[in-house]
Design a protein around this motif. Structure first.
Motif, PDB file in Angstrom:
ATOM      1  N   LYS A 209       0.831  -1.204   0.000  1.00  0.00           N
ATOM      2  CA  LYS A 209       0.000   0.000   0.000  1.00  0.00           C
ATOM      3  C   LYS A 209       0.868   1.258   0.000  1.00  0.00           C
ATOM      4  CE  LYS A 209      -4.200  -1.874   2.112  1.00  0.00           C
ATOM      5  NZ  LYS A 209      -5.077  -1.482   0.984  1.00  0.00           N
ATOM      6  N   THR A 212       2.149   1.776  -3.459  1.00  0.00           N
ATOM      7  CA  THR A 212       1.102   2.310  -4.339  1.00  0.00           C
ATOM      8  C   THR A 212       0.943   3.813  -4.133  1.00  0.00           C
ATOM      9  OG1 THR A 212      -0.098   0.209  -4.352  1.00  0.00           O
ATOM     10  CG2 THR A 212      -1.347   2.184  -4.927  1.00  0.00           C
ATOM     11  N   GLN A 215       3.737   5.564  -5.844  1.00  0.00           N
ATOM     12  CA  GLN A 215       3.551   5.603  -7.301  1.00  0.00           C
ATOM     13  C   GLN A 215       2.531   6.663  -7.709  1.00  0.00           C
ATOM     14  OE1 GLN A 215       2.511   1.579  -8.287  1.00  0.00           O
ATOM     15  NE2 GLN A 215       4.496   0.754  -7.636  1.00  0.00           N
ATOM     16  N   GLU A 216       1.552   6.920  -6.816  1.00  0.00           N
ATOM     17  CA  GLU A 216       0.515   7.907  -7.110  1.00  0.00           C
ATOM     18  C   GLU A 216       0.945   9.331  -6.756  1.00  0.00           C
ATOM     19  OE1 GLU A 216      -2.804   6.442  -4.901  1.00  0.00           O
ATOM     20  OE2 GLU A 216      -3.264   4.853  -6.349  1.00  0.00           O
TER      21      GLU A 216
END
Length: 238
Positions: A209, A212, A215-216
């Motif tokens: 998580k 992620t 990456q965002e």
């Protein structure tokens, strides 16, 4: 293992970054009242990982974090830990134990080496009779912790792991975040396992998580011990 350390001239001149005089619980005391209070203080030091308060054992003193950080945890019926508070320099814990002795419903562990100033209830009782106004400060401090617990219960009650992770990181931002030109830097004291226990997922899921979110563009993974929060608003959602 705990180690008692002795200082020659009392807490106010012990040379640590913080002392009883700088703790909000005692901020309204006069110099004379504070001097009397300081004479009740017992000073202790602990190493990283030491257990300071054991679950179920007598809890009969106030703890002041002079230096270092602690985690306060409870456990469910399966023995799984739930972190309730992270305590840093200047924080206090055990205010209500000064009013009534009890068995500890918590376990308190050192997240890093720390120095604590403690005031035992039996020494505090006589002081309280002479300075009853401090009861209001104790109750106010306890109320703040209860409010924090209510927010924690609300976060835990949701079945959404992402919501719980946002809550945890937001709390860490408030307690341990350092504002930098690029964002809010969090230096982790909690392990990935601690985070996983809080969120209710596996350690691998926590790592996934966080990757992620990186990456965002919501945060940046500096290393295993540091996060840089790039989008503060994301973590302020309910």
């Amino acid at each position: 293992m705990k180690h008692t350390f002795h200082l020659p001239t009392g807490c106010a001149s012990c040379g640590h970054k913080l002392c009883a005089k700088k703790v909000s619980l005692f901020s309204n005391l006069s110099d004379d009242q504070l001097h009397t209070l300081i004479n009740l203080v017992e000073r202790k030091s602990y190493k990283k990982g030491d257990t300071i308060v054991h679950l179920g054992l007598p809890f009969d003193r106030l703890y002041i974090v002079n230096q270092g950080s602690l985690k306060v945890s409870t456990f469910n019926e399966e023995g799984k830990a739930q972190i309730l508070y992270i305590l840093n320099e200047g924080d206090t814990f055990g205010e209500l134990s000064l009013l009534k002795s009890m068995d500890s419903p918590y376990e308190i562990n050192a997240l890093r080496a720390c120095h604590l100033c403690t005031i035992p209830k039996n020494a505090f009782d006589a002081y309280l009779k002479e300075n009853p106004e401090i009861i209001f400060a104790i109750l106010e401090s306890a109320h703040e912790k209860i409010t924090s617990l209510e927010k924690l219960v609300g976060a835990i009650a949701t079945n959404d792991a992402d919501t719980r992770l946002r809550f945890l990181i937001h709390r860490l931002m408030l307690q341990n975040g350092q504002v930098t030109p690029n964002g809010v830097l969090i230096k982790f004291l909690l392990t990935r396992e601690d985070m996983a226990n809080f969120v209710g997922v596996t350690r691998e899921t926590i790592s996934r998580k966080l990757s992620t979110l990186s990456q965002e563009g919501i945060l940046e993974l500096k290393d295993n011990k540091q996060l840089l929060i790039l989008n503060e608003d994301y973590f302020m959602r309910s």
